[in-house]
Design an enzyme around this catalytic site. Structure first.
Site: not given
Ligand code: HSE
Length: 310
Positions: A131, A184
């Site tokens: 990930e 992300t």
């Molecule tokens: N918790 C992570 C974020 C999830 O908000 O960056 C990314 O899918």
């Protein structure tokens, strides 16, 4: 021992509003299908197909599935090689854990083909290594639900402490994916390093309320608690029409609604499948009003690990 395996990796909704980086739940659709085949030479040969597959590296060190399997092989000091095919059913950059679904399915499949040397819990760290390729950070709120199913609380990262939260029988999810992508890694960079103490206190209160709401199936409490003081205001600016989309879900009776992971997907929770579908349709309509086509997925929370298809 089997020579090959096919696994379905599940999508997931991370953050769930009040649980930035620490709460996530799994959904069964859409999903990624991975096929792993043993080979006689070391290394991982990756091929890809499906949504956005041309945007994903086939170099195992830069591919979430490949990196997760490399991490597992490294821990075993194993030279076993694999052919890995990833069929993307989850568009990358959509906000419902596309990279985690591949990583979870790949590491789960490799472990099966190797005779299950690791428990499901032990696989998590390898899934997280995968990930991290996509997010640039070590967070588990997509990969843990993708691997274990259910609603997961990451109580601590160091040491890693992952807890299963109860899933009320009549809790349903709507996830709506507009046709755009958010990276992300970029969506993490726009967040401030520090949050005001007042916000931290509100977030702690909401997170506690959310977990109690699940324990007691108290949907009013769940709804009151689904407020994010860390990321939402910063990321909402990246999603055209976000406030209106959220408003449409709440108008249709959603328990709560927010950005799924780092977006652009928007999720809502509700107390019936019928309502989840109506809410999904309402959100699609609102995205259309700002010129974005989108796709809704409505379902119960998925409570199982990746499925072995053959
Ligand atoms: N918790 C992570 C974020 C999830 O908000 O960056 C990314 O899918």
């Amino acid at each position: 021992m089997n020579e090959s395996i096919r696994i379905k990796g599940n999508a997931s909704v991370a953050n769930v509003s009040c649980g930035f980086d620490c709460i996530g739940y799994a959904i069964s659709d859409p999903g990624d299908i991975i096929t792993l085949i043993r080979k006689n030479t070391p290394g991982i040969d990756i091929t890809m197909s499906g949504f956005g597959s041309d945007s994903i590296s086939c170099n195992p060190n830069n591919n979430t599935g490949g990196k997760a399997v490399l991490s597992l092989l490294d821990a075993l000091k194993s030279n076993q090689g694999f052919k890995l095919h990833i069929e993307k059913g989850i568009p990358p950059g959509s906000g419902i854990g596309s990279s985690s679904a591949s990583a979870a399915a790949a590491v789960f499949g490799a472990n099966e083909l190797l005779g299950n040397p690791f428990s499901l819990n032990e696989l998590l760290i390898h899934g997280m290594a995968g990930e991290a390729v996509a997010s640039g950070g070590f967070h588990a709120d997509n990969i843990a639900p993708a691997l274990f199913g259910g609603i997961i609380l990451v109580r601590s990262y160091d040491p890693l402490d992952i807890l299963n939260l109860p899933v009320p029988g009549n809790l349903f999810s709507s996830a709506v994916l507009p046709k755009m992508t958010i990276n992300t890694m970029e969506a993490r960079k726009i967040l401030p390093e520090m949050v005001p103490l007042k916000n931290a206190v509100e977030q702690a209160g909401n997170l506690s309320g959310f977990t109690l709401g699940l324990h007691e199936s108290d949907y009013d409490l769940l709804g009151r608690s689904m407020v994010d003081h860390f990321a939402e205001t910063h990321r909402a600016k990246l999603i055209p029409g976000y406030e209106e989309v959220r408003g449409s879900a709440l108008d249709m009776g959603a328990i709560g609604c927010g950005i799924s992971g780092s977006g652009p997907a928007v999720f809502a929770l509700s107390d019936s499948l019928e309502k989840a579908q109506l809410i999904g349709n309402a959100m699609v309509k609102q995205f259309k009003a700002v010129g974005l086509s989108s796709q809704a997925y409505s379902s119960p929370i998925h409570t199982n690990p990746p499925e072995i298809l053959g």
